[in-house]
Design a protein around this motif. Structure first.
Motif, PDB file in Angstrom:
ATOM      1  N   GLY A  31       2.273  20.170   1.776  1.00 11.78           N
ATOM      2  CA  GLY A  31       1.808  18.857   2.239  1.00 11.78           C
ATOM      3  C   GLY A  31       0.354  18.902   2.661  1.00 11.78           C
ATOM      4  O   GLY A  31      -0.414  17.978   2.383  1.00 11.78           O
ATOM      5  N   TYR A  32      -0.031  19.976   3.322  1.00 15.48           N
ATOM      6  CA  TYR A  32      -1.428  20.147   3.734  1.00 15.48           C
ATOM      7  C   TYR A  32      -2.332  20.168   2.507  1.00 15.48           C
ATOM      8  O   TYR A  32      -3.327  19.463   2.436  1.00 15.48           O
ATOM      9  N   VAL A  33      -1.961  20.980   1.520  1.00 11.76           N
ATOM     10  CA  VAL A  33      -2.767  21.106   0.308  1.00 11.76           C
ATOM     11  C   VAL A  33      -2.768  19.794  -0.477  1.00 11.76           C
ATOM     12  O   VAL A  33      -3.812  19.356  -0.970  1.00 11.76           O
ATOM     13  N   ALA A  34      -1.615  19.145  -0.584  1.00  9.12           N
ATOM     14  CA  ALA A  34      -1.521  17.878  -1.324  1.00  9.12           C
ATOM     15  C   ALA A  34      -2.362  16.783  -0.668  1.00  9.12           C
ATOM     16  O   ALA A  34      -2.861  15.891  -1.350  1.00  9.12           O
ATOM     17  N   GLY A  35      -2.535  16.862   0.646  1.00 11.44           N
ATOM     18  CA  GLY A  35      -3.353  15.894   1.365  1.00 11.44           C
ATOM     19  C   GLY A  35      -4.838  16.102   1.154  1.00 11.44           C
ATOM     20  O   GLY A  35      -5.646  15.345   1.663  1.00 11.44           O
ATOM     21  N   ASP A  36      -5.178  17.138   0.404  1.00 15.13           N
ATOM     22  CA  ASP A  36      -6.569  17.439   0.078  1.00 15.13           C
ATOM     23  C   ASP A  36      -7.407  17.623   1.343  1.00 15.13           C
ATOM     24  O   ASP A  36      -8.513  17.118   1.458  1.00 15.13           O
ATOM     25  N   HIS A  75     -11.232  23.196  12.734  1.00 18.16           N
ATOM     26  CA  HIS A  75     -11.698  21.833  12.481  1.00 18.16           C
ATOM     27  C   HIS A  75     -11.355  21.493  11.041  1.00 18.16           C
ATOM     28  O   HIS A  75     -11.652  22.266  10.131  1.00 18.16           O
ATOM     29  N   GLY A  76     -10.724  20.340  10.853  1.00 20.79           N
ATOM     30  CA  GLY A  76     -10.332  19.923   9.516  1.00 20.79           C
ATOM     31  C   GLY A  76     -10.779  18.509   9.221  1.00 20.79           C
ATOM     32  O   GLY A  76     -11.136  17.743  10.116  1.00 20.79           O
ATOM     33  N   ARG A  77     -10.740  18.181   7.948  1.00 22.56           N
ATOM     34  CA  ARG A  77     -11.059  16.820   7.532  1.00 22.56           C
ATOM     35  C   ARG A  77     -10.306  16.536   6.247  1.00 22.56           C
ATOM     36  O   ARG A  77     -10.063  17.430   5.443  1.00 22.56           O
ATOM     37  N   SER A  78      -9.951  15.279   6.073  1.00 23.83           N
ATOM     38  CA  SER A  78      -9.309  14.880   4.836  1.00 23.83           C
ATOM     39  C   SER A  78     -10.369  14.486   3.829  1.00 23.83           C
ATOM     40  O   SER A  78     -11.507  14.191   4.190  1.00 23.83           O
TER      41      SER A  78
END
Length: 165
Positions: free
Chosen positions: A77-82, A106-109
């Motif tokens: 799901g994380y990877v699919a959410g790019d 720190h993350g961002r979509s």
């Protein structure tokens, strides 16, 4: 006697530096793989009976994920959410057979998935046994909600005195 103590202390601190550097390099390689869309290297680091907790909320991956199959679903799901992310800080403690890591992430979509892209900050508490992740708890700050709250404060004129430095 003092020279033996000094030699032991320097070996211990040097050994800790080497272990810390090796673990941090490993974590950074996992993040590079995730950013490239490959969850498998990180998945392989989890113990078959590992537990991953993600804060409750309206996200599909919220809640408790027990076992490698459930954690794989989470990572897919994380990877699919790019999503893309980076480790900004990491702290390690304990011996290699029972190490604890605290990682600031720190993350961002991707902008193509969520308009301008959503930024988020996480703190991950990771417990390992002999290099395998046995427990992970993620603490999450949704910056979009924080920004919406601050915009509402400005709209109501309640932001005075809350100036950012």
């Amino acid at each position: 006697m003092n020279s033996w103590f000094a030699a032991g202390a320097s070996t211990t601190s040097g050994g800790r530096f080497v272990v810390r550097h090796a673990v941090l390099s490993r974590f950074e390689r996992y993040v590079v793989s995730l950013n490239a869309g490959d969850h498998r290297p990180l998945l392989a680091a989890y113990h078959p009976n590992a537990v991953l907790r993600f804060p409750d909320g309206d996200r599909p991956w919220s809640g408790l994920h027990v076992g490698r199959d459930a954690i794989e679903t989470f990572l897919r799901g994380y990877v699919a959410g790019d999503f893309r992310g980076e480790i900004t800080e990491a702290y390690f403690g304990g011996p290699p057979w029972r190490m604890t890591a605290v990682v600031r992430f720190h993350g961002r979509s991707s902008p193509r998935n969520r308009g301008e892209g959503q930024r988020s900050r996480f703190v991950l508490l990771v417990r390992t046994q002999w290099g395998r992740i046995v427990e992970q708890e993620d603490f999450f700050e949704n910056s979009a909600r924080t920004e919406a709250f601050e915009a509402r404060l400005r709209q109501l004129g309640l932001d005075r005195g809350w100036q950012r430095l």
